[in-house]
Design a protein around this motif. Structure first.
Motif, PDB file in Angstrom:
ATOM      1  N   ASP A  47       0.837  -1.214   0.000  1.00 57.12           N
ATOM      2  CA  ASP A  47       0.000   0.000   0.000  1.00 57.12           C
ATOM      3  C   ASP A  47       0.866   1.256   0.000  1.00 57.12           C
ATOM      4  O   ASP A  47       0.544   2.256  -0.666  1.00 57.12           O
ATOM      5  CB  ASP A  47      -0.918  -0.001   1.225  1.00 57.12           C
ATOM      6  CG  ASP A  47      -2.019  -1.058   1.123  1.00 57.12           C
ATOM      7  OD1 ASP A  47      -2.295  -1.493  -0.010  1.00 57.12           O
ATOM      8  OD2 ASP A  47      -2.564  -1.454   2.169  1.00 57.12           O
ATOM      9  N   ARG A 103       2.306   2.333  -3.420  1.00 52.66           N
ATOM     10  CA  ARG A 103       1.395   3.045  -4.321  1.00 52.66           C
ATOM     11  C   ARG A 103       1.510   4.563  -4.140  1.00 52.66           C
ATOM     12  O   ARG A 103       1.279   5.328  -5.072  1.00 52.66           O
ATOM     13  CB  ARG A 103      -0.055   2.621  -4.055  1.00 52.66           C
ATOM     14  CG  ARG A 103      -0.384   1.205  -4.480  1.00 52.66           C
ATOM     15  CD  ARG A 103      -1.898   0.983  -4.376  1.00 52.66           C
ATOM     16  NE  ARG A 103      -2.288  -0.320  -4.863  1.00 52.66           N
ATOM     17  CZ  ARG A 103      -2.364  -1.418  -4.094  1.00 52.66           C
ATOM     18  NH1 ARG A 103      -2.067  -1.317  -2.805  1.00 52.66           N
ATOM     19  NH2 ARG A 103      -2.737  -2.555  -4.604  1.00 52.66           N
ATOM     20  N   SER A 161      -0.212  -6.081  -7.226  1.00 53.34           N
ATOM     21  CA  SER A 161      -1.207  -5.024  -7.458  1.00 53.34           C
ATOM     22  C   SER A 161      -0.565  -3.642  -7.401  1.00 53.34           C
ATOM     23  O   SER A 161      -0.891  -2.756  -8.194  1.00 53.34           O
ATOM     24  CB  SER A 161      -2.305  -5.134  -6.415  1.00 53.34           C
ATOM     25  OG  SER A 161      -3.236  -4.080  -6.551  1.00 53.34           O
ATOM     26  N   ALA A 162       0.377  -3.464  -6.459  1.00 58.14           N
ATOM     27  CA  ALA A 162       1.069  -2.171  -6.366  1.00 58.14           C
ATOM     28  C   ALA A 162       1.910  -1.909  -7.605  1.00 58.14           C
ATOM     29  O   ALA A 162       2.002  -0.765  -8.079  1.00 58.14           O
ATOM     30  CB  ALA A 162       1.954  -2.151  -5.114  1.00 58.14           C
ATOM     31  N   ARG A 172       1.225  -2.865 -10.566  1.00 56.81           N
ATOM     32  CA  ARG A 172       0.327  -2.515 -11.674  1.00 56.81           C
ATOM     33  C   ARG A 172      -0.233  -1.108 -11.524  1.00 56.81           C
ATOM     34  O   ARG A 172      -0.387  -0.383 -12.505  1.00 56.81           O
ATOM     35  CB  ARG A 172      -0.842  -3.506 -11.742  1.00 56.81           C
ATOM     36  CG  ARG A 172      -0.469  -4.863 -12.272  1.00 56.81           C
ATOM     37  CD  ARG A 172      -1.725  -5.633 -12.720  1.00 56.81           C
ATOM     38  NE  ARG A 172      -2.737  -5.703 -11.668  1.00 56.81           N
ATOM     39  CZ  ARG A 172      -2.781  -6.656 -10.743  1.00 56.81           C
ATOM     40  NH1 ARG A 172      -1.865  -7.603 -10.734  1.00 56.81           N
ATOM     41  NH2 ARG A 172      -3.725  -6.666  -9.827  1.00 56.81           N
ATOM     42  N   HIS A 173      -0.540  -0.743 -10.289  1.00 55.06           N
ATOM     43  CA  HIS A 173      -1.205   0.541 -10.042  1.00 55.06           C
ATOM     44  C   HIS A 173      -0.329   1.379  -9.115  1.00 55.06           C
ATOM     45  O   HIS A 173      -0.490   1.350  -7.891  1.00 55.06           O
ATOM     46  CB  HIS A 173      -2.586   0.319  -9.416  1.00 55.06           C
ATOM     47  CG  HIS A 173      -3.427  -0.676 -10.153  1.00 55.06           C
ATOM     48  ND1 HIS A 173      -3.924  -0.425 -11.410  1.00 55.06           N
ATOM     49  CD2 HIS A 173      -3.813  -1.941  -9.820  1.00 55.06           C
ATOM     50  CE1 HIS A 173      -4.618  -1.477 -11.814  1.00 55.06           C
ATOM     51  NE2 HIS A 173      -4.561  -2.416 -10.871  1.00 55.06           N
ATOM     52  N   GLY A 174       0.587   2.124  -9.682  1.00 58.20           N
ATOM     53  CA  GLY A 174       1.526   2.907  -8.892  1.00 58.20           C
ATOM     54  C   GLY A 174       2.871   2.201  -8.854  1.00 58.20           C
ATOM     55  O   GLY A 174       3.169   1.332  -9.669  1.00 58.20           O
ATOM     56  N   GLN A 185       5.622   2.973  -9.845  1.00 58.62           N
ATOM     57  CA  GLN A 185       6.324   3.046 -11.130  1.00 58.62           C
ATOM     58  C   GLN A 185       7.778   3.483 -10.988  1.00 58.62           C
ATOM     59  O   GLN A 185       8.501   3.541 -11.970  1.00 58.62           O
ATOM     60  CB  GLN A 185       5.577   3.999 -12.069  1.00 58.62           C
ATOM     61  CG  GLN A 185       4.217   3.491 -12.507  1.00 58.62           C
ATOM     62  CD  GLN A 185       4.298   2.160 -13.244  1.00 58.62           C
ATOM     63  OE1 GLN A 185       5.105   1.990 -14.151  1.00 58.62           O
ATOM     64  NE2 GLN A 185       3.470   1.206 -12.835  1.00 58.62           N
ATOM     65  N   ALA A 230       1.571  -8.604 -13.055  1.00 58.72           N
ATOM     66  CA  ALA A 230       1.966  -7.200 -12.888  1.00 58.72           C
ATOM     67  C   ALA A 230       3.017  -6.798 -13.916  1.00 58.72           C
ATOM     68  O   ALA A 230       3.023  -5.658 -14.402  1.00 58.72           O
ATOM     69  CB  ALA A 230       2.496  -6.980 -11.475  1.00 58.72           C
ATOM     70  N   GLN A 246       2.098  -5.064 -17.217  1.00 54.95           N
ATOM     71  CA  GLN A 246       1.741  -3.646 -17.262  1.00 54.95           C
ATOM     72  C   GLN A 246       2.835  -2.727 -16.736  1.00 54.95           C
ATOM     73  O   GLN A 246       2.930  -1.576 -17.149  1.00 54.95           O
ATOM     74  CB  GLN A 246       0.465  -3.416 -16.445  1.00 54.95           C
ATOM     75  CG  GLN A 246      -0.734  -4.205 -16.937  1.00 54.95           C
ATOM     76  CD  GLN A 246      -1.959  -3.984 -16.083  1.00 54.95           C
ATOM     77  OE1 GLN A 246      -2.222  -2.880 -15.608  1.00 54.95           O
ATOM     78  NE2 GLN A 246      -2.728  -5.051 -15.867  1.00 54.95           N
ATOM     79  N   ASN A 247       3.645  -3.251 -15.818  1.00 54.68           N
ATOM     80  CA  ASN A 247       4.675  -2.404 -15.203  1.00 54.68           C
ATOM     81  C   ASN A 247       5.793  -2.117 -16.197  1.00 54.68           C
ATOM     82  O   ASN A 247       6.234  -3.001 -16.946  1.00 54.68           O
ATOM     83  CB  ASN A 247       5.242  -3.123 -13.972  1.00 54.68           C
ATOM     84  CG  ASN A 247       6.301  -2.300 -13.268  1.00 54.68           C
ATOM     85  OD1 ASN A 247       7.464  -2.332 -13.645  1.00 54.68           O
ATOM     86  ND2 ASN A 247       5.892  -1.563 -12.250  1.00 54.68           N
TER      87      ASN A 247
END
Length: 862
Positions: free
Chosen positions: A690, A693, A718-719, A721-723, A725, A748, A751-752
């Protein structure tokens, strides 16, 4: 003054190929036979013969006596006709330069008839081959690397269009150029940067400025500068001609400069070439046939700046072969030959090469067997060599007698280029160290000296301290593991107090105790330059640490302090914290494997966030639990300087991970976080995921040997993929991820586009996890390193991963797979894929330099 008559530049690929082929096939006769075939009149032959006889009887002896080059005399002994051959080409009347170069090589009408060599060209070719062989085998000191010039009376038409950057032009005849640029109001000035395939023949002629370029010289345009008021200027770089790859089965034409990169693709398992650093590294046994390929390549202008052959079993025989190339090479500046069983004969060959070589700056011979005689040979060579800056002779059985010639070299300042000398683990002993210390008092060149593991003892330490009190040059000194106790340390540090230049001191594994630390405190207070201090395993304890902390309070220079493995408890931690509140210079504080406990860490945490320069804090294995981590987390929220925090081998657990995660949501400075072996479970992993992200700075998360499990891996996926970076490295070894966790990470990766290194070894991963990673690799464009060792992926999983590498768009450069886990079939699959990747890479080498992909990676299987 240049002899060149014509300013015309030819670029005829058909003629070039014909001439190259003819030169290779032409026999190389004696000088008398070669001149006898050249189209000359009988009167001209007699005149040449008379001048050559005069040269051999009188001029040759004068030349050999006049020159100070032992290499030239050796060259003449090995090739008695070579100097006479070169002299014959320099004769003014009759001029073989005019006949051979101007009448034939530079004359398209005379040199060929349709697609065949003319009869006259066939007659002069044996002389050309003999002359080229004589020139190319000249000692390195007569190969010229630098700028030369040619002045043309006319201007070239369409200058910028014709001479655009990167275009190649070829000179087919011999060309005289000048080291001096002549001024002219108009016309054209050529500036050519030679690569060593040019020859300074001033030892035979009285024209000091003339430099001879050989036939088939390839010139690459660097820039052109039209000038209506003065001469147009064209800048060229001399480059090697395209040549056939020397390996059987590969007939590709490759430029000499690119040959190292090309050849390394044929041996991907143990040759690697880095384009940017131009480093060629070879690891593992090298057969003599491949070694000779390497040597022949190094005798060309191949773009190799650094050469590393480590654990290749060169021994003396291979080293003698390699030394042939080092003797004449003009590009390599760094050679590393560690662990190659090199003894006296190999060292002697390298010493002989150093006498001629003019470009080598660093020679690493650590972990060989050259002994005292090898050291003596190298020391003698260094009296002549003017370029070597760094020499590593550690682990070479030198003994005290081997140190003496090297010390003598330094004592008389006979070599002014050698600045870095490593002599670790050579059983030198205290008496020889005392002799060396006497030399250091007056030496003004050495800046770096390594004497680790040499039984320096208290006697040697005292002598070195006295030397440092007057030495004004040495900047780095390694005295680790030398049996220096309190008395020796006190004497050494008392001398160091008077020194003003030493910047780095390594005292690891010397039991100096509290008494030594007390004098060290005084050094830290007064020394103006000491920036790096390694005091690991020096028996400091709490009291010694307190003394060092007192010195740290007022030190204005110290940037790196390592006090690991010193049995420092909470009181020592409190003293260091107090010092940090006053210190304004420290950047790295390493306290691994002490016993600071929560109390000591809480004190340090309170001081850290106020410190403006501290960037790296290592507190691994210090019995830190949740209260200590909570204090660090609070400090981390306020810190604006800390870049790296290492907390391995403590007892952080889930709550501590949650506290660190909360800090990461606020912190904007930390780049690296290490939390290995801290009993962090899935709950802590989810908290860290968390935080990733929201965090925008953390680049490396090293969290091996915890208990993240599949749910923790899913959260991290999940992190990604969404954040997250910004994250580049994720190490999750030994975390019980299983197939479900790795599959989540693989999803992941699709997309990463930031993660470059993923380590999931020892995680009970099987076929399904490997196949998921393989599918992700086909889409991911950022991952460079994937480590799946110590899992149970089997041959099918391995095949899936290696098949993904067949995709030319795959970005992976290193795939970690333990071959012992595979059957012979699995290992064969890996070898086959690697071979196909190598062939694909080789096919791309034929493309032009401009259209080649910047990186079509050479993937390494580990």
């Amino acid at each position: 003054m240049s002899k060149q008559r014509s300013g015309q530049v030819h670029d005829d690929h058909g003629w070039r190929s014909l001439l190259q082929s003819a030169l290779e096939d032409t026999w190389c006769p004696s000088l008398e036979e070669a001149i006898g075939r050249i189209p000359l009149s009988e009167a001209e032959r007699e005149l040449i013969s008379d001048q050559l006889n005069h040269f051999k009887k009188k001029i040759l002896l004068q030349v050999l006596r006049k020159t100070s080059s032992a290499e030239l005399r050796s060259y003449h002994e090995e090739q008695p006709e070579a100097l006479a051959t070169i002299f014959s080409f320099l004769l003014e009347q009759p001029s073989l330069f005019e006949v051979v170069s101007q009448q034939y090589l530079n004359n398209p009408d005379a040199r060929q008839v349709e697609n065949e060599l003319s009869e006259g060209m066939t007659q002069v070719l044996p002389y050309v081959k003999l002359l080229l062989r004589s020139l190319r085998s000249l000692p390195a000191e007569f190969h010229y690397k630098g700028q030369v010039f040619r002045v043309l009376t006319d201007r070239h038409d369409h200058l910028e269009r014709r001479f655009h950057r990167g275009r190649y032009f070829y000179r087919y005849g011999f060309n005289f150029t000048s080291k001096k640029a002549e001024t002219a109001e108009g016309g054209t000035l050529w500036q050519i940067n030679t690569n060593g395939e040019a020859y300074n023949l001033s030892f035979l002629i009285q024209r000091e400025e003339d430099i001879l370029l050989p036939p088939l010289t390839c010139l690459e345009v660097v820039s052109c500068h039209p000038d209506s008021m003065g001469p147009d200027i064209i800048v060229f770089q001399q480059v090697g001609l395209p040549m056939t790859c020397p390996l059987e089965g590969c007939e590709q034409m490759v430029r000499a400069e690119d040959m190292a990169e090309h050849v390394s693709q044929h041996f991907t398992s143990y040759w690697s070439f880095d384009q940017f650093s131009q480093q060629l590294a070879i690891h593992g046994f090298v057969p003599e046939k491949e070694l000779r390929i390497l040597v022949s390549m190094l005798k060309t202008p191949a773009r190799v700046r650094a050469l590393e052959l480590q654990h290749t079993d060169l021994a003396d025989t291979g080293t003698v072969i390699l030394a042939e190339a080092i003797k004449v090479n003009h590009t390599v500046s760094h050679v590393a030959l560690r662990s190659n069983l090199i003894a006296k004969r190999g060292a002697t060959a390298l010493a002989e090469a150093l006498r001629s070589n003019e470009t080598l700056e660093s020679l690493d011979m650590n972990s060989n067997e050259i002994g005292e005689r090898g050291a003596e040979e190298l020391a003698e060579a260094l009296r002549v060599n003017k370029t070597l800056d760094t020499l590593d002779l550690g682990n070479n059985q030198l003994g005290p007698k081997g140190l003496v010639p090297l010390a003598e070299l330094l004592r008389r300042n006979r070599n002014r280029s050698l600045r870095h000398l490593a002599l670790g683990n050579n059983n030198i002993g205290p008496d020889a160290i005392v002799f060396l210390a006497g030399v250091l008092k007056k030496n003004h060149t050495l800046v770096d000296l390594s004497l680790n593991v040499n039984d320096v003892g208290d006697k040697g330490a005292e002598a070195l301290g006295e030397a440092l009190s007057s030495n004004s040059c040495l900047q780095r000194l390694d005295l680790s593991n030398n049996g220096i106790k309190a008395a020796g340390a006190v004497a050494f540090f008392n001398g160091l107090k008077k020194n003003t230049c030493l910047a780095q001191l390594i005292m690891e594994l010397n039991p100096i105790g509290v008494a030594g630390a007390t004098v060290l405190m005084e050094v830290l207070r007064v020394h103006p330059a000491l920036q790096f201090l390694d005091m690991r395993l020096t028996d400091l304890g709490n009291e010694g640490c307190i003394q060092v902390a007192e010195g740290l309070k007022v030190s204005q220079a110290l940037q790196h302090l390592d006090l690991s493995y010193n049995q420092i408890y909470d009181r020592g931690g409190v003293a260091l914290a107090d010092a940090l509140r006053q210190n304004r210079s420290l950047q790295d504080l390493l306290l691994r494997t002490n016993q600071l406990g929560d109390a000591g860490v809480i004190a340090l945490a309170d001081a850290i966030h106020k410190h403006r320069t501290l960037q790296h804090l290592a507190l691994d294995n210090n019995q830190i639990s949740q209260s200590g981590v909570a204090a660090l987390a609070r400090s981390l929220q306020k810190s604006k300087a800390l870049l790296q925090l290492s907390l391995d081998l403590n007892c952080i657990k889930n709550q501590g991970a949650a506290d660190l995660a909360q800090a990461l949501t606020v912190n904007r400075s930390l780049l690296i976080l290490r939390i290995c072996s801290n009993e962090i479970g899935e709950q802590g992993a989810v908290a860290l995921a968390d935080a990733l992200r929201q965090n925008c700075t953390l680049q490396q998360l090293i969290a091996s040997s915890n208990l993240f499990g599949q749910h923790g891996a899913t959260a991290l996926g999940s992190a990604l993929r969404h954040g997250a970076q910004q994250l580049q490295t994720l190490d999750l070894r030994s975390n019980g991820l299983g197939d479900p966790g790795v599959i989540a990470l693989a999803e992941a990766l699709r997309q990463n586009n930031s993660l470059q290194t993923l380590v999931v070894g020892n995680n009970h991963v099987q076929r399904a996890g490997a196949e998921a990673l393989a599918e992700a690799l086909k889409e991911n464009r950022s991952l460079h390193h994937l480590d799946v060792r110590f899992n149970d992926i089997g041959d099918i999983g391995t095949t899936a991963l290696t098949n993904a590498l067949k995709d030319p768009n795959c970005s992976l450069q290193q795939l970690g797979v333990a071959s012992v886990e595979l059957t012979p079939s699995g290992r064969a699959t890996m070898s086959e894929v690697m071979e196909k990747r190598m062939l694909a890479r080789c096919s791309n080498l034929s493309a032009s330099h401009k259209t080649r992909r910047p990186s079509n990676p050479n993937c390494q299987i580990q």
